[in-house]
Design a protein around this motif. Structure first.
Motif, PDB file in Angstrom:
ATOM      1  N   ASP A 277      54.475   2.903 -43.572  1.00 30.55           N
ATOM      2  CA  ASP A 277      54.926   4.000 -44.435  1.00 30.55           C
ATOM      3  C   ASP A 277      54.775   5.348 -43.743  1.00 30.55           C
ATOM      4  O   ASP A 277      55.545   6.286 -43.990  1.00 30.55           O
ATOM      5  CB  ASP A 277      54.154   3.994 -45.760  1.00 30.55           C
ATOM      6  CG  ASP A 277      52.650   3.914 -45.570  1.00 30.55           C
ATOM      7  OD1 ASP A 277      52.210   3.154 -44.709  1.00 30.55           O
ATOM      8  OD2 ASP A 277      51.921   4.615 -46.292  1.00 30.55           O
TER       9      ASP A 277
ATOM     10  N   ALA B  10      57.495   5.660 -40.841  1.00 32.58           N
ATOM     11  CA  ALA B  10      58.848   5.887 -41.359  1.00 32.58           C
ATOM     12  C   ALA B  10      59.185   7.360 -41.517  1.00 32.58           C
ATOM     13  O   ALA B  10      60.361   7.737 -41.515  1.00 32.58           O
ATOM     14  CB  ALA B  10      59.020   5.164 -42.699  1.00 32.58           C
ATOM     15  N   THR B  11      58.167   8.211 -41.638  1.00 31.18           N
ATOM     16  CA  THR B  11      58.429   9.639 -41.874  1.00 31.18           C
ATOM     17  C   THR B  11      57.986  10.530 -40.714  1.00 31.18           C
ATOM     18  O   THR B  11      58.250  11.730 -40.735  1.00 31.18           O
ATOM     19  CB  THR B  11      57.690  10.107 -43.147  1.00 31.18           C
ATOM     20  OG1 THR B  11      56.279   9.922 -42.975  1.00 31.18           O
ATOM     21  CG2 THR B  11      58.152   9.320 -44.368  1.00 31.18           C
TER      22      THR B  11
END
Length: 550
Positions: free
Chosen positions: A266, A269-270
């Motif tokens: 997570d 992903a950013t």
């Protein structure tokens, strides 16, 4: 010892202050948007801030770490000190390292707390630091039998929660603690992960996070609504100063070269988008880049104490280890319970610092670190009380609320004394008042209701103060804004007070409708006390305590 705290150039209260009111003006729109749109709006506001500062004739290139470090010996000299000890935390450690390299004269010793080394770009390492600290929290919970039993599969639940909020964002109401203005705030998965990461800067938050994740799973967002505003509405951050420093020293980022393989999925992903945003902001924030030599390791023999916290979300212990490469006279310690900012958190670290300052040339005794008890995780049956956020900060408003409640309670309790005295006086008086059975029943029923209200209010008030004091003496529970589980029954007393208040009002009306039930003066006093009882109940309701949320 004298303690000198100085306000860095460019920060609030300095002249000029490189603050950006443009971001505050856009705050409502930023909070109402999802993470991606919010970032776009924020970047627009920062661009407007840059244009304004430049138009005001401010040379933003004059605000960087080398200039900040050069200010320190000038302050020491102006105050008449031939030698001094330097303490820096977080960015202050980077300042301290530049000071050691460029202005070592007069430096007796240096304490670097939560270290940002010169040769590590903390921006490119931010994602790895975030991933690491979540891993540390989950590992600590899994290793603690009580935490593992109370919060099983915590890591998987956290990941599922982030995905859930990405699919179905929640809306929170955040209230500016200074102005009282409320903002509707959209919270998606990326935002949830971000705010939990920011909260991990707070001491002992690692012990709170499992309970917080559990509460959010259950739809209880009260803790976020109480704590997040302390971050969102912080007016002591000079964003213009931040970017002037960062863009001069750490903007040389090769986004494609930043490794993503070892990050939590997570976070990975950013990461690219977040780094690209920094690069684009620095491209707009045009300041002169510092020479490449600022990134060289600092070589020094000045006595140095380096402190790191296991649960630090941005400057992990590995950063301090990297900083020691060029230091020949250092002590590098890790507090297994601390987060960001190790000093002044417990007697053990305070003792180490005291010993170091007394004799910087000697290695301080750090054996107490091994004896520190692991953080006690907040149990699932603890009772969340958002009011503790203001109590912890000794906010004037909450002090006024407690003061008003105390006055109202004294008035509500006054009948115990007044009616007792009047009954004794009448018992020995020559004149007796004859009343019908109905008048007497109404009189005693109305008094009974008011006395019962006062008694329950007293139990609630004293009990609440006791449990708040108990919580404040337990720093982890205070951080969790929680009371011990045994406080749960106490929070059911306000509904009882509500029922009694209804009875007080109804019987008061009956009292006034029966002329023979008492004197006019007695009824006026009774009415005054009843009004104070209702006001006390309204005060309890205004603080969110009327109905328990357990």
């Amino acid at each position: 010892r004298d303690i000198v705290i100085f306000n860095q150039r460019g920060t609030p209260y300095a002249e000029p202050a490189l603050t950006c009111p443009e971001t505050a003006a856009a705050l409502a729109a930023i909070l109402a948007a999802d993470s991606e749109e919010g970032e776009r709006l924020y970047n627009e506001a920062m661009a407007a801030c840059y244009d304004r500062l430049v138009a005001e004739g401010i040379d933003l290139s004059a605000f960087n770490s080398l200039e900040n470090a050069a200010d320190v010996p000038l302050i020491a000299r102006a105050l008449g000190y031939d030698e001094y000890n330097f303490y820096g935390v977080s960015y202050g450690t980077l300042l301290g390292l530049h000071l050691m390299r460029n202005h070592p004269e007069g430096l007796r010793s240096v304490i670097l707390d939560s270290v940002a080394p010169t040769d590590v770009n903390f921006i490119t390492q931010a994602a790895a630091s975030e991933s690491r600290v979540f891993d540390e929290v989950f590992a600590a919970c899994a290793a603690d039998p009580a935490c593992a039993a109370a919060y099983p599969n915590l890591e998987a639940r956290f990941v599922a929660l982030v995905r859930q909020f990405d699919q179905e964002p929640a809306t929170l109401t955040l209230t500016d603690p200074e102005t009282g203005q409320a903002y509707e705030t959209l919270l998606d998965g990326r935002g949830l992960r971000s705010v939990l990461h920011q909260l991990l800067y707070v001491a002992r938050m690692a012990a709170v996070l499992p309970r917080l994740i559990s509460d959010i799973e259950a739809g209880d967002l009260r803790y976020l609504e109480a704590m997040w505003p302390l971050l969102v509405f912080d007016q002591l951050v000079a964003e213009g100063m931040y970017y002037s420093v960062v863009c001069a020293e750490d903007a040389d980022i090769d986004v494609a070269a930043v490794p993503l393989d070892n990050l939590r999925p997570d976070i990975a992903a950013t990461t690219v988008d977040e780094l690209q945003s920094v690069v684009e902001t620095c491209a707009r924030w045009q300041v002169t880049a510092l020479p490449a030599s600022v990134d060289d390791p600092v070589v020094s023999d000045i006595p140095t104490l380096l402190l790191s916290g296991r649960f630090d979300p941005i400057t992990p212990p590995a950063f301090a280890e990297a900083a020691t490469a060029g230091l020949s006279n250092f002590t590098n310690l890790v507090d297994p319970t601390a987060a960001h900012g190790v000093a002044f958190q417990n007697d053990c670290v305070n003792g180490i610092i005291t010993d170091f300052l007394a004799n910087p040339q000697a290695t301080p005794d750090s054996s107490c670190l091994a004896g520190l008890e692991p953080l006690a995780f907040v149990p699932p049956d603890a009772v969340t009380l958002p009011l503790l956020a203001e109590v912890n900060q000794l906010k004037p408003r909450v002090l006024a609320v407690f003061g008003a409640a105390a006055v109202l309670l004294l008035v509500v309790l006054s009948p115990f004394l007044v009616w007792t005295i009047s009954t004794i006086v009448r018992a020995f008086g020559e004149r007796r008042v004859e009343r019908t059975a109905g008048d007497s029943q109404v009189r005693w029923l109305s008094r009974g209701m008011l006395l019962a209200f006062g008694a329950v209010a007293l139990v609630f008030g004293l009990g609440l103060l006791y449990f708040i004091f108990t919580s404040l003496t337990d720093l982890t529970m205070a951080t969790a804004l929680a009371l011990p589980a045994m406080a749960a029954p106490l929070l059911w007393l306000p509904p009882v007070l509500l029922l009694l208040a209804v009875g007080v009002v109804v019987t008061l009306i009956l009292l006034w409708r029966r002329p023979g039930s008492g004197s006019t003066a007695g009824k006026v006093y009774h009415t005054f006390v009843a009004v104070c009882a209702v006001a006390l109940l309204a005060l309890i309701a205004a603080e969110g305590l009327l109905l328990p949320s357990l």
